[in-house]
Design a protein around this motif. Structure first.
Motif, short mmCIF file in Angstrom:
data_model
loop_
_atom_site.label_atom_id
_atom_site.label_comp_id
_atom_site.label_asym_id
_atom_site.label_seq_id
_atom_site.Cartn_x
_atom_site.Cartn_y
_atom_site.Cartn_z
N THR A 30 0.93 -1.16 -0.04
CA THR A 30 0.01 -0.03 0.04
C THR A 30 0.88 1.28 0.06
O THR A 30 0.59 2.35 -0.66
CB THR A 30 -0.89 -0.08 1.28
OG1 THR A 30 -1.73 -1.10 1.18
CG2 THR A 30 -1.99 1.26 1.23
N GLN A 31 2.04 1.21 0.90
CA GLN A 31 2.71 2.36 0.67
C GLN A 31 3.52 2.59 -0.39
O GLN A 31 3.81 3.70 -1.09
CB GLN A 31 3.82 2.15 2.02
CG GLN A 31 3.32 2.41 3.30
CD GLN A 31 4.29 2.10 4.38
OE1 GLN A 31 4.95 0.99 4.30
NE2 GLN A 31 4.43 2.79 5.40
N LEU A 32 3.97 1.46 -1.24
CA LEU A 32 4.41 1.45 -2.67
C LEU A 32 3.51 2.06 -3.43
O LEU A 32 3.93 3.11 -4.31
CB LEU A 32 4.84 0.12 -3.05
CG LEU A 32 6.01 -0.57 -2.04
CD1 LEU A 32 6.30 -1.74 -2.49
CD2 LEU A 32 7.52 0.23 -2.52
N PHE A 33 2.38 1.63 -3.45
CA PHE A 33 1.18 2.26 -4.23
C PHE A 33 1.23 3.65 -4.23
O PHE A 33 0.90 4.22 -5.24
CB PHE A 33 -0.12 1.63 -3.91
CG PHE A 33 -1.29 1.83 -4.75
CD1 PHE A 33 -1.73 0.92 -5.72
CD2 PHE A 33 -2.06 3.31 -4.79
CE1 PHE A 33 -2.60 1.37 -6.71
CE2 PHE A 33 -3.12 3.39 -5.52
CZ PHE A 33 -3.34 2.46 -6.66
N HIS A 34 1.20 4.30 -3.14
CA HIS A 34 1.11 5.94 -3.02
C HIS A 34 2.60 6.42 -2.95
O HIS A 34 2.62 7.62 -2.52
CB HIS A 34 0.27 6.08 -1.68
CG HIS A 34 -0.81 5.47 -1.66
ND1 HIS A 34 -1.85 6.08 -2.12
CD2 HIS A 34 -1.45 4.54 -1.09
CE1 HIS A 34 -3.10 5.53 -2.23
NE2 HIS A 34 -2.95 4.40 -1.28
N TYR A 35 3.62 5.84 -3.28
CA TYR A 35 4.82 6.25 -3.11
C TYR A 35 5.18 7.65 -3.81
O TYR A 35 5.91 8.38 -3.00
CB TYR A 35 5.91 5.26 -3.83
CG TYR A 35 7.34 5.57 -3.46
CD1 TYR A 35 7.83 5.01 -2.15
CD2 TYR A 35 8.20 6.03 -4.09
CE1 TYR A 35 9.32 5.10 -1.89
CE2 TYR A 35 9.54 6.06 -3.80
CZ TYR A 35 10.25 5.67 -2.68
OH TYR A 35 11.38 5.91 -2.12
N TYR A 36 4.76 7.95 -4.82
CA TYR A 36 4.91 9.38 -5.32
C TYR A 36 3.54 10.03 -5.64
O TYR A 36 3.38 10.91 -6.33
CB TYR A 36 5.38 8.98 -6.89
CG TYR A 36 6.71 8.24 -7.15
CD1 TYR A 36 7.82 9.10 -6.81
CD2 TYR A 36 6.76 7.11 -7.78
CE1 TYR A 36 9.21 8.50 -6.75
CE2 TYR A 36 8.09 6.66 -7.71
CZ TYR A 36 9.26 7.26 -7.59
OH TYR A 36 10.57 6.59 -7.76
N GLU A 37 2.64 9.62 -4.65
CA GLU A 37 1.46 10.32 -4.73
C GLU A 37 1.73 11.94 -4.79
O GLU A 37 2.47 12.37 -4.27
CB GLU A 37 0.59 10.27 -3.49
CG GLU A 37 -0.81 10.07 -3.58
CD GLU A 37 -1.75 9.36 -2.51
OE1 GLU A 37 -2.71 8.84 -2.75
OE2 GLU A 37 -1.01 9.68 -1.37
N PRO A 38 0.75 12.73 -5.81
CA PRO A 38 -0.34 12.18 -6.34
C PRO A 38 -0.16 11.43 -7.71
O PRO A 38 -1.01 11.09 -8.35
CB PRO A 38 -1.12 13.58 -6.93
CG PRO A 38 0.00 14.44 -7.17
CD PRO A 38 0.93 13.93 -6.06
#
Length: 289
Positions: A30-38
């Motif tokens: 989950t943290q990887l999914f949001h790593y470069y958010e947005p």
């Protein structure tokens, strides 16, 4: 043949707490999914076959982690899988560590000594993806399928049986999670797919499919269901096959709004198959003729 690692940037890591291992050792998926958010984040793939399929599909590698004793074997397998396209790897940092350092990694016994972190791609909106499917296209829809093993197996079946694309509702397991990608044998990188927000799907998902010319098939145990080899299904042009959660199954509204309620005839008192097994049967039987 020239070794694939000639000219690659190799870095030896001897401390498990080295920050360069964070994406592999300390960040959740989950943290990887949001790593470069947005912007789109990261995912981690494992094994030469899965990694090569991600590379060949155009996913951008960020770094690679390889167990020292498996270095030549794994990079050799990667070279074999990629053929003459190994130049993709020349600018990718490769971290090498011994078994003692890496055995703390989550799922270490399953990674086959090789991991690669990739940047995610921006996914197409549902309607744009539907526009790309031909007049006799076949689409799979995963509604709330939360088990990553089942998601990976469904993608593998979809690719093998010639499905054109997959829509995954946002409450399903991520197809790029390591387990899903591993079980799919990397086919999650080969077949077009995108997310549909679950609220959008619930509100107008079937309507959107109808508007794009799809007849909708729901796999559901209903008294009014027809067998999967019914001639009406074979005669249909665009078909969307909707598969539901392993426990509750499909939403009642999805079933009611579909064009065909379909069952796979069973024997010996068995009422149904696991969703992954059912997908393989359905995709084969409903494939383009």
């Amino acid at each position: 043949m020239k070794p694939v690692y000639d000219g690659m940037d190799m870095f030896e890591i001897t401390d498990f707490n080295d920050t360069r291992l964070d994406v592999y050792a300390r960040l959740s998926e989950t943290q990887l999914f949001h790593y470069y958010e947005p912007d789109e984040g990261l995912f981690v793939a494992e094994s030469p076959k899965v990694i090569s399929r991600a590379l060949l599909a155009g996913y951008e590698p960020v770094s690679m982690l390889i167990e020292k004793k498996e270095l030549e074997q794994n990079l050799g397998e990667l070279q074999h899988e990629m053929g003459d396209r190994t130049a993709i790897l020349q600018s990718v940092p490769v971290y090498v560590a011994d078994t003692e350092t890496l055995h703390h990694l989550p799922g270490y016994s399953l990674i086959r000594g090789m991991l690669c972190a990739f940047r995610r791609k921006k996914l197409k909106p549902v309607e744009k993806m539907l526009d790309k499917i031909g007049v006799t296209g076949r689409l799979a829809v995963l509604e709330s399928v939360v088990n990553p093993t089942n998601v990976g197996a469904i993608f593998r079946s979809a690719a093998a049986m010639g499905m054109d694309a997959v829509i995954v509702t946002s409450d399903s397991s991520d197809p790029l999670y390591r387990r899903a990608a591993r079980v799919s044998m990397g086919t999650v990188f080969q077949i077009p797919w995108t997310y549909s927000n679950i609220d959008d799907w619930a509100e107008n998902g079937i309507e959107t499919l109808h508007r794009h010319g799809f007849s909708v098939v729901t796999m559901a145990l209903r008294d009014d269901a027809i067998p999967i080899n019914d001639p009406a299904l074979k005669a249909a042009n665009r078909l969307a096959v909707v598969l539901g959660s392993e426990g509750p199954g499909l939403r009642e509204e999805t079933i009611v709004e579909s064009d065909y309620k379909v069952i796979i005839p069973m024997s010996n008192g068995v009422d149904s198959l696991n969703v992954a097994a059912a997908s393989a049967v359905a995709f084969w039987e409903l494939r383009k003729r």
